[in-house]
Design an enzyme around this catalytic site. Structure first.
Site, PDB file in Angstrom:
ATOM      1  N   THR A 190      16.788 -98.757-112.729  1.00  0.00           N
ATOM      2  CA  THR A 190      15.924 -99.207-111.834  1.00  0.00           C
ATOM      3  C   THR A 190      16.416 -99.321-110.378  1.00  0.00           C
ATOM      4  OG1 THR A 190      15.156-100.867-113.456  1.00  0.00           O
ATOM      5  CG2 THR A 190      14.488-101.305-111.211  1.00  0.00           C
TER       6      THR A 190
ATOM      7  N   SER B 295      -4.117 -75.312-101.764  1.00  0.00           N
ATOM      8  CA  SER B 295      -5.032 -75.319-102.600  1.00  0.00           C
ATOM      9  C   SER B 295      -5.742 -73.821-102.302  1.00  0.00           C
ATOM     10  CB  SER B 295      -6.340 -76.192-102.282  1.00  0.00           C
ATOM     11  OG  SER B 295      -7.268 -76.074-102.702  1.00  0.00           O
TER      12      SER B 295
ATOM     13  N   ARG C 216      -8.265 -73.055-103.646  1.00  0.00           N
ATOM     14  CA  ARG C 216      -9.767 -73.192-103.572  1.00  0.00           C
ATOM     15  C   ARG C 216     -10.387 -73.130-102.168  1.00  0.00           C
ATOM     16  NH1 ARG C 216     -12.202 -78.078-106.663  1.00  0.00           N
ATOM     17  NH2 ARG C 216     -14.169 -76.740-106.316  1.00  0.00           N
TER      18      ARG C 216
ATOM     19  N   HIS D 200      16.116 -92.010-109.518  1.00  0.00           N
ATOM     20  CA  HIS D 200      16.133 -91.922-110.772  1.00  0.00           C
ATOM     21  C   HIS D 200      15.489 -90.664-111.530  1.00  0.00           C
ATOM     22  CE1 HIS D 200      16.093 -93.094-114.991  1.00  0.00           C
ATOM     23  NE2 HIS D 200      14.727 -93.280-115.033  1.00  0.00           N
TER      24      HIS D 200
ATOM     25  N   HIS E 238      16.939 -87.289-113.210  1.00  0.00           N
ATOM     26  CA  HIS E 238      16.596 -86.714-114.792  1.00  0.00           C
ATOM     27  C   HIS E 238      16.157 -85.208-114.579  1.00  0.00           C
ATOM     28  CE1 HIS E 238      14.725 -86.775-118.767  1.00  0.00           C
ATOM     29  NE2 HIS E 238      13.729 -86.537-118.192  1.00  0.00           N
TER      30      HIS E 238
ATOM     31  N   ARG F  62      17.171 -79.499-115.111  1.00  0.00           N
ATOM     32  CA  ARG F  62      17.077 -78.203-114.218  1.00  0.00           C
ATOM     33  C   ARG F  62      18.024 -77.599-113.803  1.00  0.00           C
ATOM     34  NH1 ARG F  62      12.749 -76.632-117.428  1.00  0.00           N
ATOM     35  NH2 ARG F  62      11.011 -78.193-117.231  1.00  0.00           N
TER      36      ARG F  62
END
Length: 301
Positions: free
Chosen positions: A89, A122, A124, A214, A218, A223
């Protein structure tokens, strides 16, 4: 060039107008603000904004203490304790917002980390640029014979040249058809949201990606690992360099306990105890599968 003239002009403008602030800043991260780190052939990572530093982690952990109530040594010791015991945390009190330009197939791996805020360019609304990731010849490899999701030995000779030619020609042909379909010159033109389906997965996209420390750790643990796919690992490596400057104590603990550490199962610990006691342990007597035993041997050398 990874940076367009528009991006470079934006960066130059932002860096030429520094803003005073009362909030805590990290000198190491300030130098990365608005500076693009090139990745792959057309990609980059750049820091747009950040919040917190090593002291913010400690302040959150102690709650009742203000900044400066403990020494730097005590802060580093606390951060290492938090990392060692998976107290996550306090690390969530730090956040960073990145602007990333990356191939679509890398983005689809990246988005599996669902604990971030993402806003992607985007297709689109806008027209994608004619930019594709084409691997360097040394990065063209055959399928691994021991790992179904990895690569093995590098391709050579005519096969490597043929693969590169296919990647380049197919990408250009798909983009040519994309441009033809959306063109309104003498025709209605296909909607962009439909025309984009014809574009290859090696075309570049962009997004803003905001994540707390945090969850960033991870992401980096997976990676930046040697087993991660090269094309996403180079992005993770670039981010690691930024985080190291931003929160040096936290990154040092992360590098020690996560990147440079290993998690062992109860069965693996029992095997190590037997080995230390002088017993011979084999895959057959270990109780592990062949794959688990191979990974265990990789950890203990």
């Amino acid at each position: 060039m990874p940076l367009s003239s528009e991006h470079q002009a934006e960066i130059d403008d932002q860096r030429s107008h520094p803003t005073p602030t009362l909030r805590a800043t990290a000198p190491g991260m300030e130098k990365h603000l608005y500076t693009a780190q090139p990745v792959l052939d057309h990609g980059f990572v750049r820091v747009i904004d950040y919040m917190g530093d090593d002291a913010a982690i400690c302040q959150a952990a102690r709650v009742s203490y203000g900044r400066g109530t403990k020494s730097v040594q005590n802060d580093e010791g606390l951060i290492r304790y938090l990392m060692r015991h998976w107290h996550s945390t306090p690390f969530e009190m730090c956040e960073v917002k990145l602007h990333v330009k990356l191939p679509v197939f890398v983005a689809r791996q990246w988005i599996r980390h669902r604990t971030a805020n993402v806003n992607e360019y985007s297709a689109r609304y806008s027209i994608l640029d004619r930019e594709f990731y084409i691997p360097a010849p040394d990065d063209l490899a055959a399928q691994s014979v021991v790992n179904n999701q990895g690569r093995g030995a590098a391709l050579t000779g005519e096969e490597a040249q043929r693969v590169l030619r296919y990647l380049q020609d197919d990408a250009m042909r798909c983009y040519d058809h994309y441009e033809e379909m959306i063109s309104q010159d003498g025709q209605q033109g296909l909607a962009r949201e439909l025309a984009r389906m014809n574009l290859p997965a090696n075309i570049y996209t962009q997004w803003y990606w905001k994540v707390d420390l945090h969850n960033l750790f991870h992401f980096l643990r997976l990676r930046a690992d040697a087993h991660a796919q090269y094309e996403i690992r180079v992005y993770a490596d670039a981010i690691c360099a930024m985080v190291k400057d931003w929160v040096p104590a936290a990154y040092g603990a992360f590098e020690d306990y996560r990147l440079g550490g290993a998690t062992l199962s109860g069965r693996a610990l029992e095997c190590i105890k037997k080995m230390l006691a002088g017993e011979e342990v084999t895959q057959e007597t270990s109780g592990m599968s062949k794959g688990e035993w191979r990974e265990f041997q990789g950890v203990i050398g």
